[in-house]
Design a protein around this motif. Sequence first.
Motif, PDB file in Angstrom:
ATOM      1  N   MET A 135       0.844  -1.188   0.000  1.00  0.00           N
ATOM      2  CA  MET A 135       0.000   0.000   0.000  1.00  0.00           C
ATOM      3  C   MET A 135       0.883   1.243   0.000  1.00  0.00           C
ATOM      4  O   MET A 135       1.889   1.289   0.700  1.00  0.00           O
ATOM      5  N   ASN A 136       0.452   2.233  -0.740  1.00  0.00           N
ATOM      6  CA  ASN A 136       1.150   3.517  -0.757  1.00  0.00           C
ATOM      7  C   ASN A 136       0.459   4.469   0.210  1.00  0.00           C
ATOM      8  O   ASN A 136      -0.721   4.320   0.502  1.00  0.00           O
ATOM      9  N   LEU A 137       1.209   5.459   0.655  1.00  0.00           N
ATOM     10  CA  LEU A 137       0.662   6.481   1.543  1.00  0.00           C
ATOM     11  C   LEU A 137       0.362   7.725   0.732  1.00  0.00           C
ATOM     12  O   LEU A 137       1.237   8.240   0.029  1.00  0.00           O
ATOM     13  N   ILE A 138      -0.870   8.213   0.815  1.00  0.00           N
ATOM     14  CA  ILE A 138      -1.248   9.467   0.166  1.00  0.00           C
ATOM     15  C   ILE A 138      -1.671  10.444   1.250  1.00  0.00           C
ATOM     16  O   ILE A 138      -2.349  10.074   2.205  1.00  0.00           O
ATOM     17  N   TRP A 175      -4.780   4.180  -8.317  1.00  0.00           N
ATOM     18  CA  TRP A 175      -4.461   5.076  -9.419  1.00  0.00           C
ATOM     19  C   TRP A 175      -3.642   4.231 -10.389  1.00  0.00           C
ATOM     20  O   TRP A 175      -2.494   3.892 -10.123  1.00  0.00           O
ATOM     21  N   THR A 176      -4.262   3.850 -11.516  1.00  0.00           N
ATOM     22  CA  THR A 176      -3.639   2.867 -12.399  1.00  0.00           C
ATOM     23  C   THR A 176      -2.601   3.454 -13.350  1.00  0.00           C
ATOM     24  O   THR A 176      -1.631   2.783 -13.681  1.00  0.00           O
ATOM     25  N   ARG A 177      -2.830   4.696 -13.809  1.00  0.00           N
ATOM     26  CA  ARG A 177      -1.862   5.308 -14.734  1.00  0.00           C
ATOM     27  C   ARG A 177      -2.138   6.798 -14.853  1.00  0.00           C
ATOM     28  O   ARG A 177      -3.249   7.269 -14.631  1.00  0.00           O
ATOM     29  N   PHE A 178      -1.078   7.531 -15.221  1.00  0.00           N
ATOM     30  CA  PHE A 178      -1.143   8.975 -15.390  1.00  0.00           C
ATOM     31  C   PHE A 178      -0.970   9.317 -16.867  1.00  0.00           C
ATOM     32  O   PHE A 178      -0.336   8.579 -17.612  1.00  0.00           O
ATOM     33  N   TYR A 218      -0.482   3.205  -8.161  1.00  0.00           N
ATOM     34  CA  TYR A 218      -0.437   3.384  -6.713  1.00  0.00           C
ATOM     35  C   TYR A 218      -1.723   2.843  -6.105  1.00  0.00           C
ATOM     36  O   TYR A 218      -2.799   3.001  -6.690  1.00  0.00           O
ATOM     37  N   GLU A 219      -1.603   2.243  -4.930  1.00  0.00           N
ATOM     38  CA  GLU A 219      -2.768   1.750  -4.202  1.00  0.00           C
ATOM     39  C   GLU A 219      -2.796   2.391  -2.826  1.00  0.00           C
ATOM     40  O   GLU A 219      -1.783   2.412  -2.119  1.00  0.00           O
TER      41      GLU A 219
END
Length: 157
Positions: free
Chosen positions: A1-4, A103-106, A134-135
């Motif tokens: 998991m990522n931190l936002i 967030w699958t892609r930018f 990012y998750e």
Amino acid sequence: MNLIEAKYFKTKFWSEEYPCIYIDGVRLDSIINQLKPDQDYLGLIPTLFSALNHDVEEMVVWERVLPKNGTAILPLLMCPDDVDLYCTLIVVEVLIKGNTVIWTRFGLDDSSDDDYVPRWLGTEVNWFENSPAYEFKLETYKAMLDVFSKERVKNKS
């Protein structure tokens, strides 16, 4: 998991501190700038920030930040000069899966339309080839959104 998270920051392009999105401790415009070093994306500001010039643009952003069904293309970072969704606009594909926001892609939005209601945003996107996914935990994601929501309320009063 990522931190936002949202933290206040002041760039050379904006006269006061404003909330910025950080992922794993790195400001989002820096992450995007590293993906496309041939472009100058440093200093782009979050669309979630209350600086948008038109309520209809703000509405589109906040409708897409937590999609109810499937995925959404979220306008995420914008040019600080024009402060609208019609100049440089970085988007992200958002997916909600249970208690996880992905967030699958930018990419760089390349959509255009004469309709003033910008629902067409995200119909044409130049996706970044090396874009990371990012998750985030849903509760952490909502906490980040709360910072922007409070800022919006403060600036509208």
